[in-house]
Design a protein around this motif. Structure first.
Motif, PDB file in Angstrom:
ATOM      1  N   ASP A 596       2.280  -4.705  -1.179  1.00  0.00           N
ATOM      2  CA  ASP A 596       1.900  -4.147   0.345  1.00  0.00           C
ATOM      3  C   ASP A 596       0.636  -3.854   0.376  1.00  0.00           C
ATOM      4  O   ASP A 596      -0.068  -3.104   1.280  1.00  0.00           O
ATOM      5  CB  ASP A 596       2.947  -3.139   0.680  1.00  0.00           C
ATOM      6  N   GLY A 597      -0.341  -4.322  -0.421  1.00  0.00           N
ATOM      7  CA  GLY A 597      -1.676  -3.638  -0.652  1.00  0.00           C
ATOM      8  C   GLY A 597      -2.542  -4.245   0.797  1.00  0.00           C
ATOM      9  O   GLY A 597      -3.446  -3.399   0.991  1.00  0.00           O
ATOM     10  N   LEU A 598      -2.278  -5.300   1.398  1.00  0.00           N
ATOM     11  CA  LEU A 598      -3.099  -5.547   2.336  1.00  0.00           C
ATOM     12  C   LEU A 598      -2.374  -5.179   3.860  1.00  0.00           C
ATOM     13  O   LEU A 598      -2.756  -5.559   4.663  1.00  0.00           O
ATOM     14  CB  LEU A 598      -3.025  -7.168   2.464  1.00  0.00           C
ATOM     15  N   LYS A 619      -0.567 -17.752   2.610  1.00  0.00           N
ATOM     16  CA  LYS A 619       0.591 -17.263   2.219  1.00  0.00           C
ATOM     17  C   LYS A 619       0.237 -16.214   1.416  1.00  0.00           C
ATOM     18  O   LYS A 619       1.123 -15.218   1.342  1.00  0.00           O
ATOM     19  CB  LYS A 619       1.258 -18.383   1.465  1.00  0.00           C
ATOM     20  N   LEU A 620      -0.674 -16.236   0.575  1.00  0.00           N
ATOM     21  CA  LEU A 620      -1.028 -15.142  -0.458  1.00  0.00           C
ATOM     22  C   LEU A 620      -1.293 -13.837   0.281  1.00  0.00           C
ATOM     23  O   LEU A 620      -0.598 -12.766  -0.042  1.00  0.00           O
ATOM     24  CB  LEU A 620      -2.117 -15.366  -1.469  1.00  0.00           C
ATOM     25  N   GLY A 625       1.470  -8.566   2.762  1.00  0.00           N
ATOM     26  CA  GLY A 625       1.457  -7.514   3.929  1.00  0.00           C
ATOM     27  C   GLY A 625       0.380  -7.759   4.867  1.00  0.00           C
ATOM     28  O   GLY A 625       0.370  -7.004   5.793  1.00  0.00           O
ATOM     29  N   GLY A 626      -0.586  -8.785   4.665  1.00  0.00           N
ATOM     30  CA  GLY A 626      -1.514  -8.653   5.629  1.00  0.00           C
ATOM     31  C   GLY A 626      -1.142  -9.581   6.754  1.00  0.00           C
ATOM     32  O   GLY A 626      -0.080 -10.328   6.870  1.00  0.00           O
ATOM     33  N   LYS A 627      -1.846  -9.699   8.018  1.00  0.00           N
ATOM     34  CA  LYS A 627      -1.736 -10.516   9.001  1.00  0.00           C
ATOM     35  C   LYS A 627      -2.706 -11.416   9.283  1.00  0.00           C
ATOM     36  O   LYS A 627      -3.961 -10.986   9.367  1.00  0.00           O
ATOM     37  CB  LYS A 627      -1.267  -9.488  10.092  1.00  0.00           C
ATOM     38  N   LEU A 667      -9.157 -11.363  -4.019  1.00  0.00           N
ATOM     39  CA  LEU A 667      -8.035 -11.412  -4.968  1.00  0.00           C
ATOM     40  C   LEU A 667      -8.350 -10.257  -5.618  1.00  0.00           C
ATOM     41  O   LEU A 667      -7.125  -9.541  -6.248  1.00  0.00           O
ATOM     42  CB  LEU A 667      -8.236 -12.635  -6.148  1.00  0.00           C
ATOM     43  N   GLN A 668      -9.425  -9.556  -5.651  1.00  0.00           N
ATOM     44  CA  GLN A 668      -9.807  -8.237  -6.250  1.00  0.00           C
ATOM     45  C   GLN A 668      -8.856  -7.035  -5.374  1.00  0.00           C
ATOM     46  O   GLN A 668      -8.374  -6.068  -6.292  1.00  0.00           O
ATOM     47  CB  GLN A 668     -11.034  -7.895  -6.349  1.00  0.00           C
ATOM     48  N   MET A 669      -8.805  -7.210  -4.109  1.00  0.00           N
ATOM     49  CA  MET A 669      -8.255  -6.513  -3.084  1.00  0.00           C
ATOM     50  C   MET A 669      -6.642  -6.394  -3.558  1.00  0.00           C
ATOM     51  O   MET A 669      -6.029  -5.292  -3.430  1.00  0.00           O
ATOM     52  CB  MET A 669      -8.410  -6.721  -1.909  1.00  0.00           C
ATOM     53  N   ILE A 670      -6.270  -7.593  -3.750  1.00  0.00           N
ATOM     54  CA  ILE A 670      -4.768  -7.710  -4.169  1.00  0.00           C
ATOM     55  C   ILE A 670      -4.374  -7.152  -5.473  1.00  0.00           C
ATOM     56  O   ILE A 670      -3.674  -6.205  -5.764  1.00  0.00           O
ATOM     57  CB  ILE A 670      -4.282  -9.286  -3.953  1.00  0.00           C
ATOM     58  N   ASN A 671      -5.325  -7.366  -6.370  1.00  0.00           N
ATOM     59  CA  ASN A 671      -5.138  -7.005  -7.695  1.00  0.00           C
ATOM     60  C   ASN A 671      -5.156  -5.358  -7.868  1.00  0.00           C
ATOM     61  O   ASN A 671      -4.539  -4.774  -8.941  1.00  0.00           O
ATOM     62  CB  ASN A 671      -6.105  -7.483  -8.797  1.00  0.00           C
TER      63      ASN A 671
END
Length: 673
Positions: A596-598, A619-620, A625-627, A667-671
């Protein structure tokens, strides 16, 4: 023994497939027809005796034999959208200007002949034809695989090559003019109904239930567009893919051309406007596609068509006839359409008695008078329309035709919204064609699909004052005593109708939204709105800007929907439908997020990326949790920018101070979760 038989069947299958490839794709005859038929009969006999060894894509299947009682409906993996059309060179230049503005510089185009036939999508798995699906409604089509296998130009098994494990290739099935004339003559001699044109004959043939009958009718096919996951990793341009699929064994038109400018495109158009008459098959225009795949992705799609392609339609056959009168039709949205009633005339193989005049502007432009001699064409070879009047043949005392100021059905004063050419009757709750049309739309197959109800029944229910609103359908069970008085409407018919109405209450939210008949809200738009807003309450509280931020939803759609949802009569109707149990929210499926990081953040993706396709990135983002948004606005938190992103998007993002991040930064934001 059985091993020898299997080996012989495999040998004959490989030989005959090669002969078919040489003859139908490369136009190279390496064996006589007699010798080919002898080998084919030998294979056919062996397959009958040893069916366990028959290849699913055996060349014997090209003679048909399978009977299909009903075609299976299959959803397209990639929607089969239609192209926008133009008949004007200036509009082609406008298309080029829009492309250049979005991309930032001139681009290459691929020009192709626009074949007049039946669109088809072929799926290949490990080089074997696995499925053939018609266009249908663009979202789903009919599985006609067995019939398509009878078309000799379509390979069952590709030659060993570097093709992907699974891919789709799309094209057009058509019939040559000579075959059409010959077969139509045979049908006429046999007392059978003839077809109006080769396109109709080809379309009718591919939907026959007996593939052996399909095989008797010589159909042809050109393939012209490739779909596969991560296509950019295989090819960077459409032209490159066309050359490659030809090597794989597909029948590609030799008349396509790579053009470096819009002037080259127009030269191609001019040439084929004349040369098309020398072809053995019908074409009705030229298709123009942006060549670079990354630019295609950048330009994207509208709800109905790609922004990276268009088609130029050639002018159709023209005839002269007499305008007898003009009548006016009121549609379910209140649009008043003028219709020309003509002296019957033969045009492009069909007898034309009526033609659309579109709107008041068209009547004024044509300067029509009663009894005029007019020139009629079939716009796009389908819908007849008046091109011009012949003033030299006009009577001196002829009366000009004026568009009415009031509704021809209910006499309400017509209105015309700014920026629109159509006049509307605003009396939507008191004008018969609008009331009846809305209810007929609501019960339709693609909408609520209410079994036991048809257009004529709706007309009857209106006349009996039983239905004045859509919601009245859900009170009919209380009025059985009146229903039984309807002529030819027995107890069984009433039971079926009431059962169909009751079952319609389970139709999903997107179907209900489409069925309401809101102006500009079609099937695709309704699905996008339902998925985005989840329920009717969210839609009611949304602003025009909120609605327009949904992917592929323009400002006109947003304004129309907002106006509908803020009309007191419409709200009262919606409340009734809700109280009767119709679905006004989507069935929420439990979604297990990867993280849920985004969450709470909005994203827009633009450009070409190294490790992921745009679909995979979408999809990623959503799985964390992003929109996703479809356009750049103050509500956008991040623009994920790849290579070849359009300069206009970049400029707008910078102007609004929207953070621009790379694929790596996303990808860094997600990680960091």
């Amino acid at each position: 023994m059985s091993q020898d038989i299997q080996a012989k069947i495999e040998q004959l299958t490989a030989e005959l497939n090669e002969y078919n490839y040489q003859y139908y794709v490369l136009a190279n005859s390496v064996i006589s027809d007699f010798d080919f038929d002898i080998k084919l009969k030998e294979l056919e006999k062996l397959e009958q005796e040893y069916p366990q060894f028959r290849d699913p894509n055996s060349p014997t299947l090209k003679v048909g034999g399978d009977i299909t009682s009903k075609f299976k409906t299959v959803k397209h993996r990639w929607p089969m959208l239609s192209l926008s059309n133009t008949y004007s060179e200036q509009e082609l230049r406008d298309f080029d200007n829009r492309v250049q503005k979005a991309i930032g510089h001139p681009v290459e185009y691929v020009c192709e002949l626009k074949f007049d036939g039946l669109s088809i999508s072929l799926t290949y798995e490990n080089g074997k034809l696995a499925q053939a699906i018609t266009r249908g409604d663009g979202v789903q089509g009919d599985d006609v695989t067995q019939n398509v296998k009878t078309i000799r130009k379509i390979p069952h098994q590709l030659k060993k090559s570097d093709y992907p494990e699974i891919f789709e290739i799309r094209g057009e099935i058509f019939m040559h003019k000579s075959a059409f004339l010959r077969l139509n003559k045979e049908r006429e001699e046999n007392g059978e109904q003839t077809y109006a044109n080769p396109r109709n004959f080809a379309s009718g043939t591919i939907k026959l239930q007996d593939s052996a009958e399909v095989a008797k009718r010589p159909l042809d096919c050109f393939l012209y567009f490739l779909y596969l996951e991560n296509r950019n990793k295989f090819f960077s341009t459409h032209w490159e893919s066309l050359q490659k699929v030809k090597d794989w064994g597909f029948h590609i038109s030799e008349h396509s051309k790579l053009c470096s400018s819009i002037d080259d495109v127009l030269e191609f158009v001019h040439y084929w406007d004349t040369a098309r008459h020398d072809l053995s098959y019908d074409i009705d225009g030229i298709v123009i596609k942006v060549n670079d795949y990354s630019y295609q992705e950048e330009l994207g799609f509208t709800a109905k068509s790609p922004r990276w392609a268009t088609s130029f339609k050639f002018k159709a056959e023209r005839v002269e006839t007499t305008l007898n009168s003009v009548s006016y039709q009121v549609g379910r949205t209140g649009a008043v359409t003028p219709v020309a009633n003509l002296k019957p005339v033969l045009l492009a193989g069909t007898t034309v008695k009526r033609a659309s005049l579109h709107n008041a502007n068209e009547i004024e432009r044509l300067d029509l008078h009663e009894g005029d001699t007019v020139f009629v064409e079939k716009g796009g070879e389908i819908i007849p329309k008046i091109i011009a009047a012949n003033p030299d043949k006009r009577a001196a005392d002829a009366t000009p035709i004026h568009y009415p100021t009031h509704c021809p059905e209910c006499n309400t004063k017509l209105v015309r919204q700014e920026g629109e050419a159509v006049h509307y009757c605003p009396n939507e709750n008191g004008c018969k064609p609008q009331i009846v049309g809305k209810v007929q739309h609501f019960i339709g197959r693609k909408m609520m699909d209410i079994q036991g109800l048809g257009d004529e029944t709706i007309e009857t229910l209106y006349r009996m004052n039983l239905v004045r609103h859509i919601s009245d359908l859900y009170t009919l069970h209380e009025k059985r005593d009146l229903l039984v008085t309807i002529e030819r409407f027995g107890q069984k018919s009433i039971d079926n109708m009431l059962k169909g109405i009751e079952e319609s209450k389970s139709k999903p939210f997107e179907k209900v939204l489409f069925a309401l008949g809101i102006r500009h809200v079609g099937e695709t738009v309704a699905k996008k709105l339902a998925l985005y807003f989840k329920n009717l309450e969210n839609l009611k509280t949304a602003t025009v800007e909120d609605i327009a931020s949904v992917q592929d939803i323009g400002i006109r759609i947003a304004e129309s929907l907002y106006a509908y949802l803020h009309n007191q009569d419409n709200l009262a109707e919606l409340n009734k439908l809700q109280s009767y149990g119709l679905q006004f929210q989507i069935e929420e499926k439990e979604i297990v997020l990867a993280g849920d990081g985004l969450s709470g953040k909005t994203f827009l993706i633009s450009g070409v990326f190294v490790d992921y396709s745009r679909e995979q990135l979408t999809k990623l983002i959503e799985s964390h949790g992003g929109k996703m948004l479809s356009s750049i606005s103050a509500k956008l938190n991040y623009l994920v920018a790849g290579d070849k992103m359009g300069p206009s998007k970049l400029a707008k993002a910078e102007k609004l101070n929207v953070p621009i991040i790379s694929e790596k930064e996303l990808l860094q934001m997600i990680n960091q979760e």
